[in-house]
Design a protein around this motif. Structure first.
Motif, PDB file in Angstrom:
ATOM      1  N   UNK A   3       0.836  -1.207   0.000  1.00 23.76           N
ATOM      2  CA  UNK A   3       0.000   0.000   0.000  1.00 23.76           C
ATOM      3  C   UNK A   3       0.870   1.256   0.000  1.00 23.76           C
ATOM      4  N   UNK A   4       1.929   1.221   0.782  1.00 25.86           N
ATOM      5  CA  UNK A   4       2.816   2.390   0.903  1.00 25.86           C
ATOM      6  C   UNK A   4       4.255   1.937   0.769  1.00 25.86           C
ATOM      7  N   UNK A   5       4.986   2.615  -0.081  1.00 28.26           N
ATOM      8  CA  UNK A   5       6.428   2.403  -0.183  1.00 28.26           C
ATOM      9  C   UNK A   5       7.113   3.656   0.323  1.00 28.26           C
ATOM     10  N   UNK A   6       7.980   3.465   1.306  1.00 30.66           N
ATOM     11  CA  UNK A   6       8.757   4.556   1.870  1.00 30.66           C
ATOM     12  C   UNK A   6      10.228   4.277   1.587  1.00 30.66           C
ATOM     13  N   UNK A   7      10.823   5.050   0.711  1.00 30.96           N
ATOM     14  CA  UNK A   7      12.234   4.909   0.389  1.00 30.96           C
ATOM     15  C   UNK A   7      12.997   6.050   1.052  1.00 30.96           C
ATOM     16  N   UNK A   8      14.031   5.712   1.797  1.00 32.62           N
ATOM     17  CA  UNK A   8      14.811   6.720   2.516  1.00 32.62           C
ATOM     18  C   UNK A   8      16.233   6.750   1.966  1.00 32.62           C
ATOM     19  N   UNK A   9      16.688   7.948   1.576  1.00 34.96           N
ATOM     20  CA  UNK A   9      18.002   8.104   0.960  1.00 34.96           C
ATOM     21  C   UNK A   9      18.712   9.296   1.575  1.00 34.96           C
ATOM     22  N   UNK A  10      19.988   9.121   1.856  1.00 36.26           N
ATOM     23  CA  UNK A  10      20.789  10.223   2.377  1.00 36.26           C
ATOM     24  C   UNK A  10      22.152  10.207   1.700  1.00 36.26           C
ATOM     25  N   UNK A  11      22.641  11.395   1.377  1.00 36.71           N
ATOM     26  CA  UNK A  11      23.977  11.523   0.836  1.00 36.71           C
ATOM     27  C   UNK A  11      24.012  11.885  -0.629  1.00 36.71           C
TER      28      UNK A  11
END
Length: 256
Positions: free
Chosen positions: A197-205
């Motif tokens: 239902x929900x995709x949460x992609x977390x990216x840093x840098x």
């Protein structure tokens, strides 16, 4: 509800991690008001682990009835049980060991010393997904799937130029000769990831900026796997300023 992809930009990685952790706790409470049980897909990686630790250390953590949450993984390194490289080991240390979640609700991929044949291990996890699925479905309803994204744009253990959109009816695949060590891995397929239902992609840098920019500017999933990510209801990229450097301005959202 729209399923458009949106990007939420945070000042730095600490703000990013704190925001995702707080949103996760709040959304989990909301989901448990709606459903008897929910299914969460976890990721490994630096940001994934830091987010899990932030959830563990949050004063609001115990507001969640964790006994009704099932945890799954998007991918796993095919190494022995207890190996520090395994995503499930990292998640237990970062979060799960601090929660009252029943062991039966923690669905780790098979380890190489449990099912030595990687094809059989993939089949075993596919069977576990199917056993938890409603009716005649092949996998459960995933409420939130967390994804990390590599500098090459890979998600889970789906790497560029591997024809990730041509996996047939498979829900779990063995990954051989991975460009990142270790060479053998297990991964959910892209259709299963996108069933969430929900995709949460977390990216840093800053090293993530080119891949994210390409993904949101029209690259194919086989070229840049994160380009193929599309949750059923929401797809949100939680990024810091450095990772957002090449994101098209019209995709940057002011709120969730």
């Amino acid at each position: 509800m729209t399923n458009a992809r949106r990007v939420l930009v945070h000042p730095d990685s600490d703000a990013l991690i704190g925001s995702v952790a707080a949103r996760f706790i709040t959304k989990t409470i909301d989901l448990l008001d709606e459903f008897d049980e929910i299914n969460i897909v976890l990721t490994g990686g630096t940001v994934g682990g830091a987010t899990q630790r932030a959830v563990r250390d949050s004063a609001a953590r115990d507001s969640v009835d964790w006994t009704r949450v099932h945890f799954w993984w998007g991918d796993e390194r095919f190494v022995p049980a207890g190996h520090p490289d395994r995503n499930d080991v990292q998640a237990r240390e970062a979060l799960l060991d601090a929660l009252p979640t029943p062991e039966s609700n923690i669905h780790a991929f098979p380890a190489s010393d449990e099912i030595p044949d990687i094809d059989e291990a993939a089949a075993a996890y596919a069977a576990e997904l199917r056993d938890a699925a409603p009716h005649d479905a092949l996998y459960p309803r995933f409420d939130i799937t967390f994804l990390g994204v590599g500098p090459d744009g890979h998600i889970a253990s789906l790497f560029p130029n591997r024809d990730i959109t041509n996996t047939g009816a498979a829900t779990v695949i063995p990954v051989l000769n991975s460009p990142k060590p270790p060479p053998e891995r297990l991964s959910l397929t892209l259709p299963v990831i996108n069933s969430s239902d929900r995709i949460w992609a977390a990216l840093a840098g800053a090293d993530k900026a080119p891949a994210l920019g390409l993904a949101l500017a029209g690259a194919t999933a086989n070229e840049v796997p994160v380009a193929g990510v599309q949750g059923r209801r929401r797809t949100v990229f939680f990024v810091d300023q450095a990772a957002a450097a090449q994101v098209p301005e019209n995709l940057i959202a002011s709120t969730y």
